[in-house]
Design an enzyme around this catalytic site. Structure first.
Site, PDB file in Angstrom:
ATOM      1  N   GLU A 171      53.616  54.670 -29.192  1.00 58.41           N
ATOM      2  CA  GLU A 171      53.029  53.929 -30.318  1.00 58.41           C
ATOM      3  C   GLU A 171      53.132  54.696 -31.624  1.00 58.41           C
ATOM      4  O   GLU A 171      53.065  54.110 -32.696  1.00 58.41           O
ATOM      5  CB  GLU A 171      51.577  53.557 -30.008  1.00 58.41           C
ATOM      6  CG  GLU A 171      50.640  54.725 -29.763  1.00 58.41           C
ATOM      7  CD  GLU A 171      49.892  55.166 -31.015  1.00 58.41           C
ATOM      8  OE1 GLU A 171      49.833  54.386 -31.984  1.00 58.41           O
ATOM      9  OE2 GLU A 171      49.379  56.278 -31.013  1.00 58.41           O
ATOM     10  N   GLN A 198      40.955  54.215 -23.589  1.00 60.77           N
ATOM     11  CA  GLN A 198      40.008  55.277 -23.925  1.00 60.77           C
ATOM     12  C   GLN A 198      39.440  55.995 -22.705  1.00 60.77           C
ATOM     13  O   GLN A 198      39.016  57.151 -22.803  1.00 60.77           O
ATOM     14  CB  GLN A 198      38.870  54.697 -24.772  1.00 60.77           C
ATOM     15  CG  GLN A 198      39.323  54.204 -26.133  1.00 60.77           C
ATOM     16  CD  GLN A 198      38.279  53.381 -26.856  1.00 60.77           C
ATOM     17  OE1 GLN A 198      37.091  53.458 -26.568  1.00 60.77           O
ATOM     18  NE2 GLN A 198      38.720  52.559 -27.801  1.00 60.77           N
ATOM     19  N   HIS A 256      41.208  48.106 -24.791  1.00 58.82           N
ATOM     20  CA  HIS A 256      40.843  49.303 -25.555  1.00 58.82           C
ATOM     21  C   HIS A 256      40.169  50.334 -24.652  1.00 58.82           C
ATOM     22  O   HIS A 256      40.496  51.528 -24.702  1.00 58.82           O
ATOM     23  CB  HIS A 256      39.938  48.923 -26.718  1.00 58.82           C
ATOM     24  CG  HIS A 256      40.538  47.883 -27.615  1.00 58.82           C
ATOM     25  ND1 HIS A 256      41.682  48.103 -28.351  1.00 58.82           N
ATOM     26  CD2 HIS A 256      40.170  46.593 -27.870  1.00 58.82           C
ATOM     27  CE1 HIS A 256      41.993  47.008 -29.031  1.00 58.82           C
ATOM     28  NE2 HIS A 256      41.090  46.089 -28.754  1.00 58.82           N
ATOM     29  N   LEU A 257      39.250  49.880 -23.819  1.00 51.93           N
ATOM     30  CA  LEU A 257      38.591  50.798 -22.893  1.00 51.93           C
ATOM     31  C   LEU A 257      39.590  51.298 -21.855  1.00 51.93           C
ATOM     32  O   LEU A 257      39.500  52.460 -21.407  1.00 51.93           O
ATOM     33  CB  LEU A 257      37.413  50.108 -22.211  1.00 51.93           C
ATOM     34  CG  LEU A 257      36.464  51.009 -21.415  1.00 51.93           C
ATOM     35  CD1 LEU A 257      35.863  52.086 -22.299  1.00 51.93           C
ATOM     36  CD2 LEU A 257      35.366  50.186 -20.773  1.00 51.93           C
ATOM     37  N   HIS A 260      49.502  52.059 -26.666  1.00 52.41           N
ATOM     38  CA  HIS A 260      48.465  53.085 -26.776  1.00 52.41           C
ATOM     39  C   HIS A 260      48.194  53.725 -25.416  1.00 52.41           C
ATOM     40  O   HIS A 260      48.083  54.951 -25.299  1.00 52.41           O
ATOM     41  CB  HIS A 260      47.168  52.471 -27.324  1.00 52.41           C
ATOM     42  CG  HIS A 260      47.083  52.460 -28.809  1.00 52.41           C
ATOM     43  ND1 HIS A 260      46.572  53.509 -29.531  1.00 52.41           N
ATOM     44  CD2 HIS A 260      47.446  51.527 -29.710  1.00 52.41           C
ATOM     45  CE1 HIS A 260      46.623  53.222 -30.818  1.00 52.41           C
ATOM     46  NE2 HIS A 260      47.151  52.024 -30.951  1.00 52.41           N
TER      47      HIS A 260
END
Length: 357
Positions: free
Chosen positions: A19, A297, A293-294, A328
């Site tokens: 990314e 992360q 997103h999690l 990501h």
């Protein structure tokens, strides 16, 4: 526990990998502080416009220097190359400025793990708290923090002032706790039954009716899809920053997911609420246990568990499914394997495993 894996040669990193954004730098700083390994990064943020270090990324470098006494070369706005050599992370109380609309949640996530591993401390972070392309303060508190607690990590967060784009001027305080006993493994293959959907609608420095319009639209959009929810409207404390946010938290039998929509000039409040509701609906149509997103992360605490950084743990594996495999996620996996003796496996369908190498 932080900063103990000394190696003479720096880890060589290409910032255009995957990314090619700021995440590579932030996670490299965090991992460097944790392992004690210096790094040399070329092509910093090569896939972003403008490329190179921006003020918010420079704030992460300065924050890493502050908590460790580390040193950097090339840390200037616009720089495409950076060298960082960490020192031992020191527990303590730190006040850090991200500047105007830089993301305080991203700076917090960068420094949280090294500080927790060093024994804890306090972070007072000033800048933006609810910004595009960043987890919101409410996402960090409501979704990210409960998941990292599963790894024996914790912090108490308090919002002093909300900070919206472009003014920023927000502040929150994080009391970071030392690492506690880690789990043997973390398994999140499915989210399970939906138990609750909570719509939070917030305004800072604007008429309260905007919050009511946002939440009403979000609840209606969810109901149209057969998803029933309850709403709470609240003002946020601000200084000279103004803005609105809709944050929807979905509590499942096994996991939590969060969805944020930010207001902006010219965008009707109803559209802000509907946008967050549509994100919920898309997630419900996926098979992932974690939102995308999690799913990205959680890789870092999972890798710390697998590498034994959180304490003795066997087998030290983490398995979960994510709603979507993003650049990501795969870039983060690549970076982590450069610093830690772990193996990250990402299947095209969204199954992820983090295990000792």
């Amino acid at each position: 526990m932080a900063g103990t894996d000394r190696h003479d040669a720096p880890v060589e990193l290409d910032g255009s990998e995957g990314e090619g954004g700021g995440q590579i730098l932030r996670s490299a700083l965090s991992l460097s502080l944790i392992t004690g390994r210096p790094f040399h990064m070329r092509n910093v943020r090569a896939n972003r416009q403008p490329p190179g270090l921006r003020p918010q990324h420079l704030a992460c470098v300065r924050g890493a220097e502050a908590i460790s006494g580390g040193r950097s070369e090339g840390a200037a706005v616009g720089a495409s190359e950076l060298r960082f050599e960490p020192g031992p992370v020191r527990p303590g109380d730190y006040v850090l400025e991200v500047g105007t609309a830089g993301s305080t949640p991203l700076l917090f996530q960068c420094l949280f793990y090294p500080l927790a591993l060093a024994g804890g401390g306090s972070l007072t972070l000033r800048g933006g708290t609810h910004l595009p392309h960043s987890p919101s303060y409410h996402y960090v508190v409501g979704v990210w923090l409960p998941v990292v607690k599963a790894y024996g990590l914790n912090a108490a967060l308090r919002l002093v002032h909300a900070g919206f784009y472009p003014q920023g001027a927000g502040e929150f305080i994080a009391e970071v706790e030392p690492v506690r006993d880690p789990p043997d493994r973390v398994d999140l293959p499915s989210r399970g039954t939906l138990r609750d959907i909570a719509v939070g609608s917030f305004v800072g420095g604007l008429p309260f009716g905007i919050a009511e319009r946002q939440s009403k639209a979000a609840v209606a959009a969810l109901r149209e899809r057969g998803i029933y929810s309850h709403a709470e409207n609240r003002p946020l404390p601000v200084t000279h920053s103004v803005g609105t946010v809709t944050f929807i938290m979905a509590q499942f039998e096994n996991t939590i997911a969060g969805f944020t929509s930010l207001g902006k000039r010219g965008l009707p409040a109803e559209d802000v609420g509907r946008e967050a509701a549509e994100e919920v609906a898309r997630f419900m149509e996926s098979g992932g246990a974690l939102d995308e997103h999690l799913g990205d992360q959680i890789l870092l605490p999972a890798a710390l568990l697998a590498a034994g950084k959180l304490g003795a743990s066997s087998p030290g594996t983490t398995r979960y499914t994510t709603a979507r495999v993003t650049d990501h996620l795969t870039t983060h996996a690549w970076l982590i394997e450069r610093f830690l003796p772990v193996r990250v496996t990402v299947e095209p369908g969204g199954a992820v495993e983090v295990a000792p190498a």
